[in-house]
Motif scaffolding. Structure first.
Motif, PDB file in Angstrom:
ATOM      1  N   PHE A   4       1.443  -0.974 -24.142  1.00 11.30           N
ATOM      2  CA  PHE A   4       1.253  -0.320 -22.691  1.00 11.30           C
ATOM      3  C   PHE A   4       2.380  -0.027 -22.157  1.00 11.30           C
ATOM      4  CE2 PHE A   4       0.431  -1.537 -18.107  1.00 11.30           C
ATOM      5  CZ  PHE A   4      -0.430  -0.558 -17.758  1.00 11.30           C
ATOM      6  N   ALA A   5       3.438  -0.678 -22.121  1.00 11.50           N
ATOM      7  CA  ALA A   5       4.827  -0.399 -21.463  1.00 11.50           C
ATOM      8  C   ALA A   5       5.454   0.746 -21.940  1.00 11.50           C
ATOM      9  CB  ALA A   5       5.850  -1.686 -21.542  1.00 11.50           C
ATOM     10  N   ALA A   6       5.145   0.941 -23.435  1.00 14.56           N
ATOM     11  CA  ALA A   6       5.883   2.231 -23.900  1.00 14.56           C
ATOM     12  C   ALA A   6       5.058   3.277 -23.196  1.00 14.56           C
ATOM     13  CB  ALA A   6       5.360   2.170 -25.451  1.00 14.56           C
ATOM     14  N   SER A   7       4.054   3.507 -22.553  1.00 14.25           N
ATOM     15  CA  SER A   7       3.292   4.631 -22.251  1.00 14.25           C
ATOM     16  C   SER A   7       3.828   5.045 -20.864  1.00 14.25           C
ATOM     17  CB  SER A   7       1.788   4.199 -22.007  1.00 14.25           C
ATOM     18  OG  SER A   7       1.528   3.336 -20.946  1.00 14.25           O
ATOM     19  N   PHE A   8       5.051   4.263 -20.295  1.00 10.98           N
ATOM     20  CA  PHE A   8       5.654   4.656 -19.273  1.00 10.98           C
ATOM     21  C   PHE A   8       7.083   5.276 -19.527  1.00 10.98           C
ATOM     22  CE2 PHE A   8       2.821   1.436 -17.743  1.00 10.98           C
ATOM     23  CZ  PHE A   8       2.090   2.051 -16.959  1.00 10.98           C
ATOM     24  N   ALA A   9       7.717   5.981 -18.729  1.00 13.37           N
ATOM     25  CA  ALA A   9       8.714   6.693 -18.959  1.00 13.37           C
ATOM     26  C   ALA A   9      10.057   5.742 -18.694  1.00 13.37           C
ATOM     27  CB  ALA A   9       9.205   7.740 -17.996  1.00 13.37           C
ATOM     28  N   PRO A  10      11.029   5.674 -19.851  1.00 12.45           N
ATOM     29  CA  PRO A  10      11.972   4.702 -19.800  1.00 12.45           C
ATOM     30  C   PRO A  10      12.592   4.360 -18.318  1.00 12.45           C
ATOM     31  CG  PRO A  10      12.242   5.857 -21.766  1.00 12.45           C
ATOM     32  CD  PRO A  10      11.191   6.616 -20.637  1.00 12.45           C
ATOM     33  N   ASP A  11      12.749   5.272 -17.545  1.00  9.62           N
ATOM     34  CA  ASP A  11      13.626   5.282 -16.371  1.00  9.62           C
ATOM     35  C   ASP A  11      12.506   4.543 -14.981  1.00  9.62           C
ATOM     36  OD1 ASP A  11      11.878   7.767 -16.252  1.00  9.62           O
ATOM     37  OD2 ASP A  11      13.023   8.214 -14.235  1.00  9.62           O
ATOM     38  N   VAL A  12      11.497   4.700 -15.386  1.00  3.64           N
ATOM     39  CA  VAL A  12      10.270   4.117 -14.504  1.00  3.64           C
ATOM     40  C   VAL A  12      10.240   2.814 -14.814  1.00  3.64           C
ATOM     41  CG1 VAL A  12       7.818   3.892 -13.920  1.00  3.64           C
ATOM     42  CG2 VAL A  12       8.976   6.338 -14.200  1.00  3.64           C
ATOM     43  N   LEU A  13      10.237   2.210 -16.126  1.00  4.60           N
ATOM     44  CA  LEU A  13      10.329   0.969 -16.594  1.00  4.60           C
ATOM     45  C   LEU A  13      11.611  -0.001 -16.140  1.00  4.60           C
ATOM     46  CD1 LEU A  13       8.784   1.276 -20.124  1.00  4.60           C
ATOM     47  CD2 LEU A  13       7.762   0.126 -18.490  1.00  4.60           C
ATOM     48  N   ALA A  14      12.614   0.842 -16.128  1.00  8.29           N
ATOM     49  CA  ALA A  14      13.847   0.236 -15.834  1.00  8.29           C
ATOM     50  C   ALA A  14      13.917  -0.111 -14.194  1.00  8.29           C
ATOM     51  CB  ALA A  14      15.026   1.311 -16.186  1.00  8.29           C
ATOM     52  N   LYS A  15      13.439   0.818 -13.427  1.00  8.18           N
ATOM     53  CA  LYS A  15      13.416   0.705 -12.040  1.00  8.18           C
ATOM     54  C   LYS A  15      12.497  -0.412 -11.757  1.00  8.18           C
ATOM     55  CE  LYS A  15      15.259   4.978 -10.711  1.00  8.18           C
ATOM     56  NZ  LYS A  15      14.813   6.162 -10.050  1.00  8.18           N
ATOM     57  N   ALA A  16      11.278  -0.503 -12.349  1.00  7.50           N
ATOM     58  CA  ALA A  16      10.082  -1.519 -12.285  1.00  7.50           C
ATOM     59  C   ALA A  16      10.805  -2.919 -12.786  1.00  7.50           C
ATOM     60  CB  ALA A  16       8.873  -1.098 -12.752  1.00  7.50           C
ATOM     61  N   ALA A  17      11.424  -2.839 -13.593  1.00  7.10           N
ATOM     62  CA  ALA A  17      11.799  -4.327 -14.288  1.00  7.10           C
ATOM     63  C   ALA A  17      12.787  -5.031 -13.294  1.00  7.10           C
ATOM     64  CB  ALA A  17      12.804  -3.920 -15.499  1.00  7.10           C
ATOM     65  N   THR A  18      13.399  -4.507 -12.321  1.00  8.05           N
ATOM     66  CA  THR A  18      14.218  -5.302 -11.414  1.00  8.05           C
ATOM     67  C   THR A  18      13.500  -5.634 -10.141  1.00  8.05           C
ATOM     68  OG1 THR A  18      15.001  -3.226 -10.304  1.00  8.05           O
ATOM     69  CG2 THR A  18      16.219  -3.849 -12.269  1.00  8.05           C
ATOM     70  N   THR A  19      12.125  -5.175  -9.948  1.00  8.83           N
ATOM     71  CA  THR A  19      11.477  -5.635  -8.830  1.00  8.83           C
ATOM     72  C   THR A  19      11.255  -7.051  -8.666  1.00  8.83           C
ATOM     73  OG1 THR A  19      10.421  -3.438  -9.062  1.00  8.83           O
ATOM     74  CG2 THR A  19       9.201  -5.005  -7.619  1.00  8.83           C
ATOM     75  N   ARG A  20      11.479  -7.705  -7.729  1.00  4.29           N
ATOM     76  CA  ARG A  20      11.440  -9.098  -7.434  1.00  4.29           C
ATOM     77  C   ARG A  20      10.357  -9.184  -6.309  1.00  4.29           C
ATOM     78  NH1 ARG A  20      12.376  -9.170 -11.536  1.00  4.29           N
ATOM     79  NH2 ARG A  20      14.238  -9.598 -12.544  1.00  4.29           N
ATOM     80  N   LEU A  21      10.229  -8.326  -5.420  1.00  2.74           N
ATOM     81  CA  LEU A  21       9.420  -8.218  -4.218  1.00  2.74           C
ATOM     82  C   LEU A  21       8.642  -6.964  -4.400  1.00  2.74           C
ATOM     83  CD1 LEU A  21       8.260  -9.370  -1.463  1.00  2.74           C
ATOM     84  CD2 LEU A  21      10.325  -8.271  -0.696  1.00  2.74           C
ATOM     85  N   MET A  22       7.272  -6.814  -4.449  1.00  2.00           N
ATOM     86  CA  MET A  22       6.604  -5.636  -4.140  1.00  2.00           C
ATOM     87  C   MET A  22       5.877  -5.467  -3.007  1.00  2.00           C
ATOM     88  SD  MET A  22       6.055  -3.029  -6.171  1.00  2.00           S
ATOM     89  CE  MET A  22       5.247  -1.299  -5.376  1.00  2.00           C
ATOM     90  N   ILE A  23       6.047  -4.370  -2.096  1.00  2.00           N
ATOM     91  CA  ILE A  23       5.527  -4.332  -0.847  1.00  2.00           C
ATOM     92  C   ILE A  23       4.470  -3.393  -0.858  1.00  2.00           C
ATOM     93  CG2 ILE A  23       6.257  -3.672   1.642  1.00  2.00           C
ATOM     94  CD1 ILE A  23       9.363  -4.255   0.686  1.00  2.00           C
ATOM     95  N   PHE A  24       3.360  -3.310  -0.224  1.00  2.00           N
ATOM     96  CA  PHE A  24       2.364  -2.550  -0.170  1.00  2.00           C
ATOM     97  C   PHE A  24       1.935  -2.175   1.230  1.00  2.00           C
ATOM     98  CE2 PHE A  24       1.669  -5.421  -3.689  1.00  2.00           C
ATOM     99  CZ  PHE A  24       1.524  -4.636  -4.679  1.00  2.00           C
ATOM    100  N   ASP A  25       1.671  -0.847   1.413  1.00  2.00           N
ATOM    101  CA  ASP A  25       1.111  -0.488   2.644  1.00  2.00           C
ATOM    102  C   ASP A  25      -0.379  -0.639   2.662  1.00  2.00           C
ATOM    103  OD1 ASP A  25       0.701   0.883   5.129  1.00  2.00           O
ATOM    104  OD2 ASP A  25       0.335   2.853   3.981  1.00  2.00           O
ATOM    105  N   VAL A  26      -1.230  -0.505   3.657  1.00  2.00           N
ATOM    106  CA  VAL A  26      -2.498  -1.125   3.591  1.00  2.00           C
ATOM    107  C   VAL A  26      -3.420   0.360   3.480  1.00  2.00           C
ATOM    108  CG1 VAL A  26      -4.535  -2.155   4.701  1.00  2.00           C
ATOM    109  CG2 VAL A  26      -2.397  -3.202   4.613  1.00  2.00           C
ATOM    110  N   ASP A  27      -3.397   1.120   4.724  1.00  2.00           N
ATOM    111  CA  ASP A  27      -4.441   2.202   4.745  1.00  2.00           C
ATOM    112  C   ASP A  27      -4.027   3.280   3.749  1.00  2.00           C
ATOM    113  OD1 ASP A  27      -6.116   1.137   6.721  1.00  2.00           O
ATOM    114  OD2 ASP A  27      -4.747   1.412   8.454  1.00  2.00           O
ATOM    115  N   GLY A  28      -4.960   3.733   2.880  1.00  2.00           N
ATOM    116  CA  GLY A  28      -4.693   4.451   1.870  1.00  2.00           C
ATOM    117  C   GLY A  28      -4.021   4.081   0.699  1.00  2.00           C
ATOM    118  N   VAL A  29      -3.760   2.793   0.570  1.00  2.00           N
ATOM    119  CA  VAL A  29      -2.834   2.234  -0.569  1.00  2.00           C
ATOM    120  C   VAL A  29      -3.803   1.002  -0.884  1.00  2.00           C
ATOM    121  CG1 VAL A  29      -0.925   0.714  -1.188  1.00  2.00           C
ATOM    122  CG2 VAL A  29      -0.552   2.922  -0.107  1.00  2.00           C
TER     123      VAL A  29
END
Length: 182
Positions: A4-29
């Motif tokens: 599953f992880a291999a299905s993403f671009a390496p640069d996307v995985l690298a950025k997502a890997a450092t995420t310690r807090l995920m922030i979400f908007d509400v309307d439309g998200v």
């Protein structure tokens, strides 16, 4: 790395890997952006259960979650409480202020945060975080700046898609699924 992880671009995985807090908007998200008004003028929102479970799985892996939204709604407070989202900022038109408060409260750096948004009101935070994601139907200016654009629309699994991506990038996707496969 999982298939599953291999299905993403390496640069996307690298950025997502450092995420310690995920922030979400509400309307439309976390919702599809539609608003249903009752006779008394109260606006109703529809949330997606897949998104909610993804948020819980992300939290269980050690990634904190937050909401920053321009609208004020009791429904958002209830949904955040149901999901265990501790950081909720509502009625915020300058999302940059809420983001600064969030950083101070958590002690995190902006680069350790991810953001899932859909419209230009999200850009003041979006442009500062380390991992930028936009829902499939998001505004072109947000898409243009995104590290990743979901295949699902807001309120239809986009948040779950991002939660799964972050889990995979951090090597936690298989462990998050394990209790359901035993």
């Amino acid at each position: 790395m999982s298939d599953f992880a291999a299905s993403f671009a390496p640069d996307v995985l690298a950025k997502a890997a450092t995420t310690r807090l995920m922030i979400f908007d509400v309307d439309g998200v976390l919702t599809d952006g539609g608003l249903f008004y009752g006779e008394d003028g109260e606006a109703f929102k529809r949330f997606n259960a897949l998104d909610g479970h993804g948020i819980k799985m992300l939290q269980q892996s050690g990634v904190a979650t937050a909401i920053i939204t321009a609208r004020q709604s009791g429904f958002v407070v209830r949904r955040a409480r149901d999901l265990g989202i501790a950081h909720v900022f509502q009625g915020i038109h300058d999302k940059r202020q809420a983001f600064e408060q969030l950083l101070q409260h958590t002690g995190l750096q902006a680069t350790q945060c991810g953001y899932l948004g859909d419209d230009v009101i999200d850009l003041p935070v979006f442009t500062r975080v380390g991992f930028k994601a936009c829902v499939a139907h998001g505004h072109r200016e947000v898409k243009r700046r995104a590290d990743y654009i979901t295949t699902a629309g807001g309120g239809h699994g986009a948040a779950r898609e991002i939660c799964d991506l972050v889990l995979a990038a951090q090597g936690n996707y298989e462990a998050a699924l394990a209790p359901y496969l035993a």
